[in-house]
Scaffold this motif. Structure first.
Motif, PDB file in Angstrom:
ATOM      1  N   TYR A  16       0.838  -1.205   0.000  1.00 27.75           N
ATOM      2  CA  TYR A  16       0.000   0.000   0.000  1.00 27.75           C
ATOM      3  C   TYR A  16       0.872   1.253   0.000  1.00 27.75           C
ATOM      4  O   TYR A  16       0.629   2.206  -0.742  1.00 27.75           O
ATOM      5  N   ALA A  17       1.905   1.257   0.825  1.00 27.22           N
ATOM      6  CA  ALA A  17       2.783   2.426   0.904  1.00 27.22           C
ATOM      7  C   ALA A  17       3.527   2.660  -0.401  1.00 27.22           C
ATOM      8  O   ALA A  17       3.777   3.807  -0.794  1.00 27.22           O
ATOM      9  N   ASP A  18       3.863   1.577  -1.102  1.00 24.21           N
ATOM     10  CA  ASP A  18       4.654   1.703  -2.321  1.00 24.21           C
ATOM     11  C   ASP A  18       3.823   2.059  -3.553  1.00 24.21           C
ATOM     12  O   ASP A  18       4.319   2.711  -4.474  1.00 24.21           O
ATOM     13  N   ALA A  19       2.553   1.615  -3.586  1.00 26.15           N
ATOM     14  CA  ALA A  19       1.811   1.617  -4.846  1.00 26.15           C
ATOM     15  C   ALA A  19       0.737   2.686  -4.959  1.00 26.15           C
ATOM     16  O   ALA A  19       0.191   2.870  -6.047  1.00 26.15           O
ATOM     17  N   ARG A  20       0.413   3.367  -3.895  1.00 30.63           N
ATOM     18  CA  ARG A  20      -0.683   4.334  -3.965  1.00 30.63           C
ATOM     19  C   ARG A  20      -0.261   5.615  -4.674  1.00 30.63           C
ATOM     20  O   ARG A  20       0.890   6.055  -4.563  1.00 30.63           O
ATOM     21  N   PRO A  21      -1.188   6.243  -5.415  1.00 28.62           N
ATOM     22  CA  PRO A  21      -0.851   7.491  -6.122  1.00 28.62           C
ATOM     23  C   PRO A  21      -0.624   8.643  -5.159  1.00 28.62           C
ATOM     24  O   PRO A  21      -1.039   8.594  -3.987  1.00 28.62           O
ATOM     25  N   GLN A  22       0.017   9.705  -5.642  1.00 24.99           N
ATOM     26  CA  GLN A  22       0.391  10.850  -4.827  1.00 24.99           C
ATOM     27  C   GLN A  22      -0.596  12.008  -5.022  1.00 24.99           C
ATOM     28  O   GLN A  22      -1.035  12.272  -6.135  1.00 24.99           O
ATOM     29  N   TYR A  23      -0.903  12.684  -3.933  1.00 22.00           N
ATOM     30  CA  TYR A  23      -1.814  13.825  -4.004  1.00 22.00           C
ATOM     31  C   TYR A  23      -1.101  15.047  -4.581  1.00 22.00           C
ATOM     32  O   TYR A  23       0.104  15.227  -4.380  1.00 22.00           O
ATOM     33  N   PRO A  24      -1.836  15.917  -5.285  1.00 25.38           N
ATOM     34  CA  PRO A  24      -1.195  17.087  -5.904  1.00 25.38           C
ATOM     35  C   PRO A  24      -0.838  18.159  -4.880  1.00 25.38           C
ATOM     36  O   PRO A  24      -1.522  18.318  -3.855  1.00 25.38           O
ATOM     37  N   THR A  25       0.200  18.915  -5.161  1.00 20.86           N
ATOM     38  CA  THR A  25       0.650  19.986  -4.267  1.00 20.86           C
ATOM     39  C   THR A  25      -0.438  21.009  -4.024  1.00 20.86           C
ATOM     40  O   THR A  25      -0.593  21.522  -2.900  1.00 20.86           O
ATOM     41  N   GLU A  26      -1.236  21.307  -5.055  1.00 20.10           N
ATOM     42  CA  GLU A  26      -2.264  22.345  -4.902  1.00 20.10           C
ATOM     43  C   GLU A  26      -3.347  21.962  -3.899  1.00 20.10           C
ATOM     44  O   GLU A  26      -4.015  22.834  -3.343  1.00 20.10           O
ATOM     45  N   LEU A  27      -3.505  20.667  -3.636  1.00 22.08           N
ATOM     46  CA  LEU A  27      -4.455  20.248  -2.603  1.00 22.08           C
ATOM     47  C   LEU A  27      -4.050  20.824  -1.252  1.00 22.08           C
ATOM     48  O   LEU A  27      -4.872  21.400  -0.525  1.00 22.08           O
ATOM     49  N   PHE A  28      -2.786  20.709  -0.903  1.00 28.29           N
ATOM     50  CA  PHE A  28      -2.325  21.147   0.415  1.00 28.29           C
ATOM     51  C   PHE A  28      -2.201  22.670   0.487  1.00 28.29           C
ATOM     52  O   PHE A  28      -2.380  23.255   1.557  1.00 28.29           O
ATOM     53  N   ASP A  29      -1.936  23.292  -0.664  1.00 29.73           N
ATOM     54  CA  ASP A  29      -1.977  24.755  -0.710  1.00 29.73           C
ATOM     55  C   ASP A  29      -3.388  25.242  -0.386  1.00 29.73           C
ATOM     56  O   ASP A  29      -3.560  26.237   0.345  1.00 29.73           O
ATOM     57  N   TRP A  30      -4.386  24.567  -0.922  1.00 28.51           N
ATOM     58  CA  TRP A  30      -5.781  24.943  -0.649  1.00 28.51           C
ATOM     59  C   TRP A  30      -6.148  24.686   0.817  1.00 28.51           C
ATOM     60  O   TRP A  30      -6.777  25.535   1.461  1.00 28.51           O
ATOM     61  N   LEU A  31      -5.739  23.551   1.359  1.00 32.03           N
ATOM     62  CA  LEU A  31      -6.044  23.255   2.768  1.00 32.03           C
ATOM     63  C   LEU A  31      -5.507  24.356   3.684  1.00 32.03           C
ATOM     64  O   LEU A  31      -6.153  24.725   4.673  1.00 32.03           O
ATOM     65  N   ALA A  32      -4.352  24.881   3.347  1.00 30.75           N
ATOM     66  CA  ALA A  32      -3.742  25.919   4.193  1.00 30.75           C
ATOM     67  C   ALA A  32      -4.557  27.199   4.200  1.00 30.75           C
ATOM     68  O   ALA A  32      -4.474  27.984   5.158  1.00 30.75           O
ATOM     69  N   THR A  33      -5.363  27.429   3.172  1.00 32.89           N
ATOM     70  CA  THR A  33      -6.179  28.648   3.128  1.00 32.89           C
ATOM     71  C   THR A  33      -7.404  28.565   4.029  1.00 32.89           C
ATOM     72  O   THR A  33      -8.074  29.585   4.264  1.00 32.89           O
ATOM     73  N   LEU A  34      -7.706  27.382   4.543  1.00 29.15           N
ATOM     74  CA  LEU A  34      -8.950  27.189   5.302  1.00 29.15           C
ATOM     75  C   LEU A  34      -8.822  27.534   6.773  1.00 29.15           C
ATOM     76  O   LEU A  34      -9.827  27.590   7.481  1.00 29.15           O
ATOM     77  N   THR A  35      -7.594  27.741   7.256  1.00 36.07           N
ATOM     78  CA  THR A  35      -7.395  28.048   8.675  1.00 36.07           C
ATOM     79  C   THR A  35      -6.509  29.279   8.814  1.00 36.07           C
ATOM     80  O   THR A  35      -5.578  29.478   8.023  1.00 36.07           O
ATOM     81  N   GLN A  36      -6.797  30.070   9.830  1.00 40.86           N
ATOM     82  CA  GLN A  36      -5.966  31.254  10.089  1.00 40.86           C
ATOM     83  C   GLN A  36      -4.635  30.863  10.710  1.00 40.86           C
ATOM     84  O   GLN A  36      -3.596  31.435  10.379  1.00 40.86           O
ATOM     85  N   ALA A  37      -4.684  29.906  11.621  1.00 48.94           N
ATOM     86  CA  ALA A  37      -3.459  29.434  12.275  1.00 48.94           C
ATOM     87  C   ALA A  37      -2.978  28.152  11.602  1.00 48.94           C
ATOM     88  O   ALA A  37      -3.767  27.391  11.025  1.00 48.94           O
ATOM     89  N   HIS A  38      -1.688  27.917  11.665  1.00 49.93           N
ATOM     90  CA  HIS A  38      -1.089  26.746  11.016  1.00 49.93           C
ATOM     91  C   HIS A  38      -0.099  26.067  11.969  1.00 49.93           C
ATOM     92  O   HIS A  38       0.979  25.632  11.559  1.00 49.93           O
ATOM     93  N   GLU A  39      -0.516  25.965  13.225  1.00 48.04           N
ATOM     94  CA  GLU A  39       0.362  25.382  14.229  1.00 48.04           C
ATOM     95  C   GLU A  39       0.328  23.855  14.209  1.00 48.04           C
ATOM     96  O   GLU A  39       1.365  23.199  14.307  1.00 48.04           O
TER      97      GLU A  39
END
Length: 251
Positions: A16-39
């Motif tokens: 599972y660790a070796d074969a699963r596809p990778q999430y796009p960078t823009e996904l995590f860029d978007w997640l960061a916009t949803l919270t004011q703090a990033h602790e």
């Protein structure tokens, strides 16, 4: 009532660790916009930890939990990620201690009412929760037809019932938070046939088929795919649309 952990992946955690596809960078860029703090972020049902590691680009500390100790043992190490074995419904986190909860391709396995109660307990007022899944991949019409027949035919009876929530693109998943619209996003991998087959072998329906019948359906599938793939070494683009349920957690 204790919710029994339905473990469909520990037996093949390394694959599972070796074969699963990778999430796009823009996904995590978007997640960061949803919270004011990033602790601090909590990646729940982390599996191999790929989402947890990606979150460290925006969050100072990531707590990554999974109910499977085997998955945690195989997860990608990172100095900003703290792994622990814990069910989604009992994280062990302090009250109001995280800014974001992320759940990648795992929420359909949870006891959702209990998990949502835990989310309300651990998220800071105004924090966010994002669940996402990816369903069937797309390659070419000819390859897609073979994969669809395999999914809905030979292995259909061996998929856990929770998989239907993914088939419905999480639209039927209960979600008691004020929703946030998500942008269209996709995962893409450039794979040869052996890489695709390694991914297909991680499907829970395939693993249950092998366990319950004592027969491996993959060699026959490989022969069918060879007829429509071309040379096994030929690289093709594999695409998975991502589907989200996202919302802010009221204070």
């Amino acid at each position: 009532m204790t919710h029994a952990f339905k473990d469909h992946f520990s037996g093949h955690a390394a694959a599972y660790a070796d074969a699963r596809p990778q999430y796009p960078t823009e996904l995590f860029d978007w997640l960061a916009t949803l919270t004011q703090a990033h602790e601090r972020a909590w990646d729940c049902g982390t599996g191999n930890g790929q989402a947890a590691v990606a979150l460290t680009r925006h969050f100072a500390h990531v707590v990554a939990t999974d109910a499977s100790a085997q998955q945690i043992d195989r997860a990608f190490l990172h100095p900003q990620v703290e792994y622990s074995t814990a069910p989604a419904e009992q994280s062990g986190l302090d009250q109001h201690s995280v800014d974001l909860v992320s759940v990648a391709q795992a929420a359909h396995w949870f006891d959702l009412p209990a998990f949502y109660a835990e989310v309300r307990r651990v998220v800071k007022p105004g924090g966010a929760i994002v669940l996402w899944c990816y369903g069937f991949c797309r390659i070419t019409p000819e390859v897609d037809a073979v994969l669809n027949a395999f999914y809905t035919g030979e292995t259909d009876a061996y998929w856990p019932p929770e998989r239907r929530l993914v088939d419905a693109l999480y639209r039927t998943l209960a979600f008691p938070f004020p929703e946030i619209a998500a942008p269209a996003m996709y995962m893409k991998q450039n794979w040869d046939l052996s890489q695709l087959l390694a991914y297909l072998r991680t499907w829970s329906g395939v693993q249950r088929f092998i366990k319950q019948t004592g027969r491996d359906p993959m060699p026959a599938l490989e022969l069918e795919l060879l007829e429509v793939w071309g040379s096994p070494a030929e690289i093709r683009t594999v695409v998975w649309p991502l589907h989200f349920r996202a919302g802010h957690v009221p204070g």
